[in-house]
Design a protein around this motif. Structure first.
Motif, mmCIF file in Angstrom:
data_model
loop_
_atom_site.group_PDB
_atom_site.id
_atom_site.type_symbol
_atom_site.label_atom_id
_atom_site.label_comp_id
_atom_site.label_asym_id
_atom_site.label_seq_id
_atom_site.Cartn_x
_atom_site.Cartn_y
_atom_site.Cartn_z
ATOM 1 N N GLU A 51 51.945 34.252 35.048
ATOM 2 C CA GLU A 51 53.153 34.514 35.921
ATOM 3 C C GLU A 51 53.451 33.271 36.605
ATOM 4 O O GLU A 51 54.799 32.716 36.727
ATOM 5 N N THR A 52 52.421 32.592 37.205
ATOM 6 C CA THR A 52 52.805 31.376 37.922
ATOM 7 C C THR A 52 52.888 30.012 36.914
ATOM 8 O O THR A 52 53.725 29.413 37.333
ATOM 9 N N THR B 33 47.909 31.873 36.882
ATOM 10 C CA THR B 33 48.151 32.977 36.005
ATOM 11 C C THR B 33 49.266 32.736 35.068
ATOM 12 O O THR B 33 50.293 31.741 35.440
ATOM 13 N N MET C 32 56.037 40.124 39.531
ATOM 14 C CA MET C 32 55.785 38.785 40.042
ATOM 15 C C MET C 32 57.367 38.243 39.891
ATOM 16 O O MET C 32 57.555 37.143 40.401
ATOM 17 N N HIS D 169 49.011 41.002 39.533
ATOM 18 C CA HIS D 169 49.935 41.896 39.645
ATOM 19 C C HIS D 169 50.647 41.674 38.219
ATOM 20 O O HIS D 169 50.899 40.514 37.636
#
Ligand code: ADE
Length: 418
Positions: free
Chosen positions: A55-56, A53, A352, A347
């Motif tokens: 965020e990752t 994602t 995160m 999320h």
């Protein structure tokens, strides 16, 4: 550079998404500066299996700034954001193996492509890398200093390995940090599960009976947010303490067999298998909707439901109708996989931020302490947890009080009483 993604042409769209998320991740932004200077991961290969994602992607950015050589694969076949995967490959130059909707074979090929870098550190969300290393890739163990685990389900698997005395290297249970599970599991899962439910169904929640199976941190979040939308929330539990907490929070608590007869929407967040099964399907109302926000797609016994159904059809994206012989329909969302990541975007970045600050700081901690650690599951060091809480508060412009010297002394003494 080896990679397997859907379409590298999506990188520009991915870039917008990653940058937008980064604005919501102030703690990670701060760590990027620190990691760029200190290079705590220099000369280390890090294999990650996480939801791919935006965020990752920002976590990958920090780890790369810290000097790590990276490879990333998806931790769920349905959670990948293909445009973000393209950004990771084209812009950040991180070998990425993830395609939304990949089949089980491809999923495991991708996992093994990550392991091909012979990681010194592993970063898991669900312990699939660890499981593959412990079963089919044991030759890699010698190179591994340690790892980290993002989620409750993964920590449960690791504790099982530890109990059996076969855990081959030290792993930090990032999930169990206070700045992770009290926030990500509760507010993250709560909000994103409702988001997934609404995107998949556009259902009016006001007045509906929403049955939440499991009242751990994730269940609390889902129940709280469903109630906030006007749903009549019923909790099903197996732990007396959790059930008692749910009762005192004002929820109705029922055995699942009773709840099954009256629920409109069922959401599983237990981490266990076949929570919703044929005995429940048999008594559900026409139109009941079933969803899961637990890590694996085992919480709803889908083979049993398929067996009972006379016909199946796609009703909407991420919403499948199972028509029963008696005329009832039961709907399953997102194939029983993580609803919040499959039908929504997981999320929000702001929560995160804390989870991934834990991941980044723990990777650096393992890199510097790993050689002294035993083959155990370790908690996140308390000072890391506290630092993240302080940085997050600071980023929100919130200051708090500190103890006076007199108060410090009082708290560390035993003499003064009544
Ligand atoms: N797990 C839950 N939400 C997530 C997100 N947005 N990114 C990565 N992992 C997640």
């Amino acid at each position: 550079m080896k990679s397997d993604i859907k379409d590298a042409g999506l990188a520009k769209q991915g870039s917008q998404r990653v940058e937008f998320a980064y604005q919501e991740m102030p703690v990670l932004r701060l760590l990027e500066e620190r990691f760029s200077t200190d290079k705590p991961l220099k000369n280390l290969r890090l294999g990650a299996c996480l939801h791919v994602t935006s965020e990752t992607a920002n976590l990958m950015r920090i780890l790369k700034a810290g000097g790590a050589e990276l490879a990333l694969c998806a931790s769920n076949p349905l959670s990948t954001q293909d445009d973000v995967a393209a950004w990771l490959v084209k812009e950040l130059k991180v070998p990425t193996f993830a395609i939304k909707g990949e089949d089980s074979n491809t999923y495991y090929q991708h996992l093994n492509s990550v392991l091909d870098i012979k990681p010194n550190l592993t970063m898991d969300d669900g312990a699939d890398l660890v499981s593959e290393i412990h079963s089919r890739r044991r030759n890699l163990i010698g190179d591994i200093i340690g790892g980290s685990e993002e989620t409750t389900t993964g920590v449960i698997r690791l504790r099982s390995l530890e109990r059996q005395g076969v855990l081959a290297y030290p792993i930090i249970a990032v999930n169990d940090a206070d700045t992770k599970h009290l926030f990500d599991n509760r507010y993250g899962t709560g909000q994103s599960t409702i988001d997934g439910l609404l995107r998949a169904t556009n259902l009016l929640l006001a007045g509906r009976k929403v049955v939440v199976c499991g009242y751990g941190m994730c269940g609390r979040g889902v129940a709280m947010r469903a109630r906030g939308m006007g749903a009549r929330v019923i909790i099903c539990e197996v732990e007396p303490l959790c059930a008692l907490e749910a009762v005192m929070e004002g929820y109705e608590v029922l055995p699942l067999m009773e709840a099954a007869k009256i629920g409109d929407v069922f959401i599983t967040v237990t981490g266990d298998k076949h929570v919703l099964r044929s005995e429940h399907f048999q008594v559900m109302k026409n139109g009941a909707m079933l969803a899961n926000s637990g890590h694996f797609d085992v919480e709803i016994d889908l083979p049993a439901l398929a067996e009972m159904a006379k016909e199946r059809k796609v009703a909407r994206p991420f919403c499948e109708e199972f028509q029963m012989a008696d005329g009832r329909s039961i709907f399953v969302l997102a194939e029983g996989r993580l609803l919040n990541l499959a039908a929504a975007e997981g999320h929000p970045a702001n929560v995160m931020d804390m989870s991934f600050a834990n991941q980044a700081l723990c990777a650096a901690w393992v890199a510097s302490h790993g050689q002294t650690l035993e083959r155990k599951v370790y908690p996140v060091p308390k000072d890391i947890d506290r630092e993240i809480a302080s940085l997050k508060l600071h980023s929100m412009g919130i200051t708090i009080d500190s103890l006076t010297p007199e108060q410090e002394k009082y708290l560390s003494s035993w003499e003064a009483g009544t």
